[in-house]
Enzyme design. Sequence first.
Site, short mmCIF file in Angstrom:
data_model
loop_
_atom_site.label_atom_id
_atom_site.label_comp_id
_atom_site.label_asym_id
_atom_site.label_seq_id
_atom_site.Cartn_x
_atom_site.Cartn_y
_atom_site.Cartn_z
N SER A 242 0.83 -1.20 0.00
CA SER A 242 0.00 0.00 0.00
C SER A 242 0.87 1.26 0.00
O SER A 242 1.67 1.43 -0.91
CB SER A 242 -0.95 -0.04 1.20
OG SER A 242 -1.95 0.94 1.08
N ASP A 466 -8.90 -3.88 -6.29
CA ASP A 466 -8.44 -3.33 -5.01
C ASP A 466 -9.12 -1.99 -4.75
O ASP A 466 -9.15 -1.12 -5.62
CB ASP A 466 -6.92 -3.17 -5.06
CG ASP A 466 -6.30 -2.76 -3.74
OD1 ASP A 466 -7.04 -2.35 -2.82
OD2 ASP A 466 -5.08 -2.85 -3.62
N HIS A 495 -6.73 -6.26 -0.43
CA HIS A 495 -5.61 -5.32 -0.32
C HIS A 495 -4.44 -6.02 0.39
O HIS A 495 -4.62 -6.62 1.44
CB HIS A 495 -6.07 -4.11 0.48
CG HIS A 495 -5.11 -2.97 0.48
ND1 HIS A 495 -4.71 -2.34 -0.69
CD2 HIS A 495 -4.47 -2.33 1.49
CE1 HIS A 495 -3.88 -1.35 -0.38
NE2 HIS A 495 -3.72 -1.33 0.92
#
Length: 554
Positions: A242, A466, A495
């Site tokens: 991320s 996502d 994710h």
Amino acid sequence: MTRRKAAIAAAGTLAAGALTAGLISVPSAFADGNGTHAQTAQRHGSAEARGVQLAAARAARAGIDWKDCPADWGLQKGVECGWVTVPLDYAKPHGKQIKIAVDRARSTGSKEERQGSLVYNPGGPGGSGLAFPNRIPAKNALWAKAATAYDFVGFDPRGVGHSAPISCADPQEWVKAPKLDPVPDSEADKRTQRKLAKEYADGCKERSGALLAQMTTPNTARDLDVIRAALGDKKLNYLGVSYGTYLGAVYAELFPGHIRRMITDSAVNPSPRKVWYEVNLDQDVAFQTRWEDWKQWVAKHDDVYGIGSTPEKIEAKWRELRATAKKTPIGGVVGPSELLGFFQSAPYYDSAWASVAAVWSAYLKGDEKPLIEAAGPDMSDVAGNKASENSNAVYTAVECNDAQWPRDWKTWDRDNTRLHEKYPFLTWSNAWMNYPCAVWPLKQHKALDIRTSTSHPVLIIQATRDAATPYPGGVELHKRLKGSRLITEKDAGSHGITNLKNPCINERVDAYLLKGTVDAKDVTCTPHAEPKPAASAAKAAAQAKAADVPALTP
């Protein structure tokens, strides 16, 4: 992070377990060492470039004094902890210093098998990576092969946790509930939210001191290079998830010759035009898409949950729940804002699908306790509340400092009003979370224009659905990191997918880490297995409370 529409652009679909014969070993043939430093200094500030070289040299000499970890850090036996000293301001390397908390679990293989350290960042900004080394003593099966070759290393980035933590508000006050409904009913509601955001931004300046202005992704990337030197590694082995992908991309831009292995999992769109305002707008669209996916799954398992047999019926139940909580907060503490804080974990992670549905199902059957425990604050958890406020403070500081945000309220009002019409699930909540950046009391920098060749190809792994880091972000990062490879998990949306079981991905991660190999072309994988329903609301509530903080916190 913002959610985006899925736009698939990858070569050749593969079955989820298949590795093709196209694997190639890529030598380190790109720009390295001295020439790169000169280019970096010219593009990104000679003072900071010299400062990080000096700090890294000091750290290489000092090393890390590894010791048993403090008991209250919550780490498993076998994990060691230490500190790395870095400059507060890299333009002033001899000035004030801060300490970065690091930890490691030693590799399980022989001396001949060891390839160095694998450093991890879970996202945020504001996430702690200290739990990562637990994967070795816990014998995490997906990472067993990598553990034979690498020490697993985690760290608290500057401002986070044990690394000179910053704060923007009193933690106990910050977690109090119920908060205002993020969806405004009037202009007065919007003015109130703007006022709260201004108070929060001013609180960051008042409570965080000189460190606040130095809370940037480039500075964290410089810290990462100093950690690399302290570990005794000539080049960095790195896994970022991320926001950790953006940290990795910035590192690649600043230190392209220092990369040995780099995996980016669920990538932030690194375009300077996107970082960070438009990234968050894109997130609103993608979260709505994944919310629809989850409702379809819940409807399919209506025999277990009894929430609704169609997505439309489930949406009606959601709006009814929201309205009920707005009129009379559940348990006195769970209003629409708290509901969203809990329910958004389902679009984030497939692993939350069953637990969120089970908690909701229990509520509809008359048991409010699991929902109150999962969505409401725990005022007795002083340490947890402090960590939660700290994480939010770091998120705000880094994103507000990193890039230039619109200062005009009309821009925010126009964009979020328009998006809310079609994508209501997260839009206004996301807007208010980020609005402190519109009234930020410090200088905002221009986002880096990341375009570089690295000393070894970067491996980019991205799911097409996502929500937190929409698929086009991975495609954009792929374009900007010359020689990189993109692995696409098609028709999946969880994710952080390197920690999920999908042989098509897992085997390529192992091949990359152990042998440095990548496919000759980009690869598309079929999705990982769909979650199975779980009916235990009590267990689901406990799992929901113990879940990881979202990697890119909306």
